[in-house]
Design a protein around this motif. Structure first.
Motif, PDB file in Angstrom:
ATOM      1  N   GLY A  38       0.815  -1.208   0.000  1.00 25.74           N
ATOM      2  CA  GLY A  38       0.000   0.000   0.000  1.00 25.74           C
ATOM      3  C   GLY A  38       0.849   1.259   0.000  1.00 25.74           C
ATOM      4  N   PRO A  39       0.278   2.341   0.490  1.00 23.23           N
ATOM      5  CA  PRO A  39       0.981   3.627   0.439  1.00 23.23           C
ATOM      6  C   PRO A  39       2.289   3.662   1.234  1.00 23.23           C
ATOM      7  CG  PRO A  39      -1.353   3.950   0.912  1.00 23.23           C
ATOM      8  CD  PRO A  39      -1.095   2.479   0.968  1.00 23.23           C
ATOM      9  N   ILE A  40       2.381   2.901   2.326  1.00 22.60           N
ATOM     10  CA  ILE A  40       3.600   2.919   3.146  1.00 22.60           C
ATOM     11  C   ILE A  40       4.788   2.292   2.405  1.00 22.60           C
ATOM     12  CG2 ILE A  40       3.222   0.703   4.307  1.00 22.60           C
ATOM     13  CD1 ILE A  40       4.540   3.882   5.973  1.00 22.60           C
ATOM     14  N   ALA A  41       4.513   1.494   1.385  1.00 27.78           N
ATOM     15  CA  ALA A  41       5.595   0.834   0.643  1.00 27.78           C
ATOM     16  C   ALA A  41       6.478   1.848  -0.075  1.00 27.78           C
ATOM     17  CB  ALA A  41       5.017  -0.160  -0.363  1.00 27.78           C
ATOM     18  N   TYR A  42       5.904   2.948  -0.523  1.00 27.84           N
ATOM     19  CA  TYR A  42       6.683   3.940  -1.271  1.00 27.84           C
ATOM     20  C   TYR A  42       7.749   4.624  -0.411  1.00 27.84           C
ATOM     21  CZ  TYR A  42       3.521   3.156  -5.130  1.00 27.84           C
ATOM     22  OH  TYR A  42       2.811   2.566  -6.144  1.00 27.84           O
ATOM     23  N   PRO A  43       7.370   5.203   0.725  1.00 29.38           N
ATOM     24  CA  PRO A  43       8.437   5.796   1.545  1.00 29.38           C
ATOM     25  C   PRO A  43       9.410   4.755   2.085  1.00 29.38           C
ATOM     26  CG  PRO A  43       6.302   6.022   2.642  1.00 29.38           C
ATOM     27  CD  PRO A  43       6.049   5.488   1.264  1.00 29.38           C
ATOM     28  N   ALA A  44       8.915   3.554   2.361  1.00 30.48           N
ATOM     29  CA  ALA A  44       9.810   2.492   2.846  1.00 30.48           C
ATOM     30  C   ALA A  44      10.841   2.139   1.778  1.00 30.48           C
ATOM     31  CB  ALA A  44       8.998   1.257   3.237  1.00 30.48           C
ATOM     32  N   ALA A  45      10.411   2.047   0.522  1.00 29.52           N
ATOM     33  CA  ALA A  45      11.330   1.712  -0.570  1.00 29.52           C
ATOM     34  C   ALA A  45      12.386   2.791  -0.777  1.00 29.52           C
ATOM     35  CB  ALA A  45      10.550   1.485  -1.861  1.00 29.52           C
ATOM     36  N   LEU A  46      12.056   4.022  -0.386  1.00 29.08           N
ATOM     37  CA  LEU A  46      13.003   5.133  -0.548  1.00 29.08           C
ATOM     38  C   LEU A  46      14.020   5.225   0.583  1.00 29.08           C
ATOM     39  CD1 LEU A  46      10.569   7.903  -1.814  1.00 29.08           C
ATOM     40  CD2 LEU A  46      12.181   6.540  -3.160  1.00 29.08           C
ATOM     41  N   LEU A  47      13.776   4.571   1.701  1.00 31.66           N
ATOM     42  CA  LEU A  47      14.680   4.689   2.851  1.00 31.66           C
ATOM     43  C   LEU A  47      16.140   4.351   2.537  1.00 31.66           C
ATOM     44  CD1 LEU A  47      12.494   3.423   5.830  1.00 31.66           C
ATOM     45  CD2 LEU A  47      13.311   5.750   5.381  1.00 31.66           C
ATOM     46  N   PRO A  48      16.434   3.273   1.786  1.00 34.48           N
ATOM     47  CA  PRO A  48      17.853   2.997   1.492  1.00 34.48           C
ATOM     48  C   PRO A  48      18.530   4.070   0.638  1.00 34.48           C
ATOM     49  CG  PRO A  48      16.535   1.031   1.141  1.00 34.48           C
ATOM     50  CD  PRO A  48      15.577   2.170   1.348  1.00 34.48           C
ATOM     51  N   ALA A  49      17.751   4.879  -0.054  1.00 34.81           N
ATOM     52  CA  ALA A  49      18.332   5.953  -0.875  1.00 34.81           C
ATOM     53  C   ALA A  49      18.850   7.097  -0.013  1.00 34.81           C
ATOM     54  CB  ALA A  49      17.302   6.481  -1.875  1.00 34.81           C
ATOM     55  N   LEU A  50      18.288   7.278   1.164  1.00 32.97           N
ATOM     56  CA  LEU A  50      18.659   8.416   2.001  1.00 32.97           C
ATOM     57  C   LEU A  50      20.138   8.431   2.396  1.00 32.97           C
ATOM     58  CD1 LEU A  50      15.458   8.752   4.215  1.00 32.97           C
ATOM     59  CD2 LEU A  50      16.088  10.047   2.162  1.00 32.97           C
ATOM     60  N   PRO A  51      20.734   7.304   2.831  1.00 28.37           N
ATOM     61  CA  PRO A  51      22.169   7.349   3.131  1.00 28.37           C
ATOM     62  C   PRO A  51      23.038   7.624   1.899  1.00 28.37           C
ATOM     63  CG  PRO A  51      21.164   5.427   4.159  1.00 28.37           C
ATOM     64  CD  PRO A  51      20.131   6.038   3.258  1.00 28.37           C
ATOM     65  N   ILE A  52      22.614   7.149   0.735  1.00 27.74           N
ATOM     66  CA  ILE A  52      23.365   7.420  -0.495  1.00 27.74           C
ATOM     67  C   ILE A  52      23.329   8.919  -0.782  1.00 27.74           C
ATOM     68  CG2 ILE A  52      23.490   6.991  -2.987  1.00 27.74           C
ATOM     69  CD1 ILE A  52      24.222   4.560  -1.211  1.00 27.74           C
TER      70      ILE A  52
END
Length: 132
Positions: A38-52
């Motif tokens: 659902g909608p929470i999957a989108y921000p969750a999928a982006l989390l690994p991008a934040l340290p990069i």
């Protein structure tokens, strides 16, 4: 002896790299076990991008804070080589892909290419110094 900016950069990159590994593994496990949707999957999928993204910012901060002009120039050359390398490979791949000559590559591989390009840029710096 390393500058204050270099020590801060090294500390930041180590911390951010660790955060990347933890986030990528954790999020991957959650998706594989179908625990995210659902909608929470989108921000969750982006989390690994934040340290990069944080590592990109740390490099920019390092360039801005380095007081040794020669060391700054070496870092700038290294990042220019990395950028040129990553953009060249992505452009060539994109054209080959658009004509169905090779398969699709996920966009995040551009960052992988860029980090590899930093290594190439380091080699260019060494070669340039030996020439001089």
């Amino acid at each position: 002896m390393r500058s204050v900016a270099a020590r801060r950069y090294n500390r930041s990159v180590l911390w951010l790299s660790g955060a990347y590994v933890v986030l990528l593994l954790g999020i991957s496990i959650l998706f594989k076990r179908n625990l995210l949707g659902g909608p929470i999957a989108y921000p969750a999928a982006l989390l690994p991008a934040l340290p990069i993204i944080g590592i990109f910012a740390a490099i920019g901060r390092f360039i801005a804070e380095e007081t040794d002009e020669y060391q700054r120039m070496l870092l700038i050359r290294q990042t220019l080589v990395a950028t040129g390398f990553a953009l060249t490979v992505a452009t060539v791949w994109g054209f080959l892909e658009s004509f169905d000559l090779i398969g699709h590559a996920d966009g995040y591989y551009v960052a992988v290419l860029w980090f590899g390009g930093l290594g190439l840029g380091s080699c260019v710096n060494r070669w340039w110094e030996r020439r001089a």
